[in-house]
Design an enzyme around this catalytic site. Structure first.
Site: not given
Length: 355
Positions: A206, A234, A251
């Site tokens: 993360r 992000e 991602h």
């Protein structure tokens, strides 16, 4: 039955079309109006499933085809008596293979380092334990840290020892801000200062696990090689950060065809259990056969010859950098990269090993 599903879920029609109307939507911009009259909601990590989204709806089930749950407000779901499920471990193999691919892309000579190279893994759940197994197949020395799990097959050390010792560090933890072991900004200025300047850092967990400002300062000082698949802010990613990072991807570390299909399979199984349907579909029946690189060859030989064919990670890096606009990554372009991503195959599909 009305089912609202993120448009980027794999094999949604195959698994759910028999149960009713499927309405597909952009996961990042889902609203209460989109789900108000739906009985089931199928999401990914980009959708915040919270009180404003689910209150006063007909929802009876929420399934997230992802390994994490930090985007699900579980107490709110339980308050409204909405069953929920995630897909823990669905893309663990894909992420493990991503990490090894990234390391070999940055430093191809690691393939021959054997125990001279120490990989430190923070978080030994589904992904971390699989990565450890795959790394050991390459002969690498592996150390791990996880205050919640004890893996007998992995040498576990204190975090400070891992930071000081490892030649590369890969994070595989959920994002938490409370408790005795929060992971928010786990890799901060202090942690970076404990690492060898030449140690590689990889974050595919993360974004906020790594403190961006501290990372920027560290790279400017130490020229550290860093791999980021996730980012603290992000999808807002600055040109300054991109220019400093050795390898960046949008991602997609877990974006294998098997991983995506397995994630949908897992929420399909939970959906069927919730509504008392028979779960009789298997994702493997939907996968095409692909080239068998690993037959009659050892792992290292295949990776030397064919890794770029199995997964061209440089392409993902170039595609993300091409999204820069006015000093930062364009959000729509970032989401489009993920939506149109050509799902890669896991090594096992090519005849290779899996954990």
């Amino acid at each position: 039955m009305k089912i609202v599903a993120d448009e980027n879920l794999a094999f949604t029609e195959y698994f759910f079309a028999d149960f009713g109307e499927i309405q597909q939507a952009a996961g990042r911009s889902l609203t209460h109006a989109d789900v108000q009259d739906a009985e089931a909601l199928l999401v990914r990590s980009v959708t915040q499933v919270n009180e404003p989204l689910i209150q006063d709806t007909k929802l009876k089930f929420v399934g997230s085809a992802t390994i994490g749950t930090d985007h699900l407000d579980i107490p709110v779901l339980e308050k409204h008596n909405i069953a929920w499920s995630n897909a823990a471990g669905c893309n663990a193999q894909a992420v493990a293979e991503y990490v090894i691919t990234a390391l070999l892309y940055l430093q191809p000579n690691l393939i021959e380092k054997n125990e001279q190279f120490t990989l430190g893994i923070i978080g030994l759940g589904n992904v971390g334990s699989r990565l450890a197994y795959m790394a050991k197949l390459l002969g690498w020395n592996v150390i791990g840290h996880d205050p919640f799990l004890n893996r007998e097959q992995i040498q576990q050390v204190e975090l400070a020892e891992l930071l000081k010792t490892a030649d590369a560090i890969s994070t595989h933890v959920p994002l938490t801000k409370t408790g005795n072991h929060p992971t928010f900004h786990l890799i901060n200025a202090d942690a970076l200062a404990q690492m060898k300047p030449e140690a590689i850092l990889i974050n595919s967990a993360r974004g906020p696990v790594v403190e961006e400002a501290a990372l920027i300062a560290d790279i400017q000082q130490n020229k550290r090689q860093v791999v980021l698949d996730v980012f603290e802010h992000e999808p807002e990613i600055s040109e300054q950060l991109l220019n400093l990072i050795g390898l960046v991807t949008p991602h997609i570390a877990g974006y294998s065809l098997e991983g995506k299909a397995r994630g949908t399979q897992m929420i399909y199984d939970a959906f069927c259990k919730t509504f008392n349907f028979t779960a009789d579909k298997q994702f493997e029946t939907q996968l095409p056969v692909c080239e068998q690189y690993f037959q009659n060859q050892d792992l290292k030989s295949v990776l030397k010859q064919h890794l770029a064919h199995i997964y061209d990670i440089a392409r993902d890096d170039a595609n993300l950098r091409a999204c820069l606009k006015d000093g930062k990554v364009d959000q729509k372009a970032f989401d489009y990269l993920r939506k149109t991503y050509p799902l890669r195959r896991e090594w096992a599909a090519h005849g290779g090993p899996k954990a």
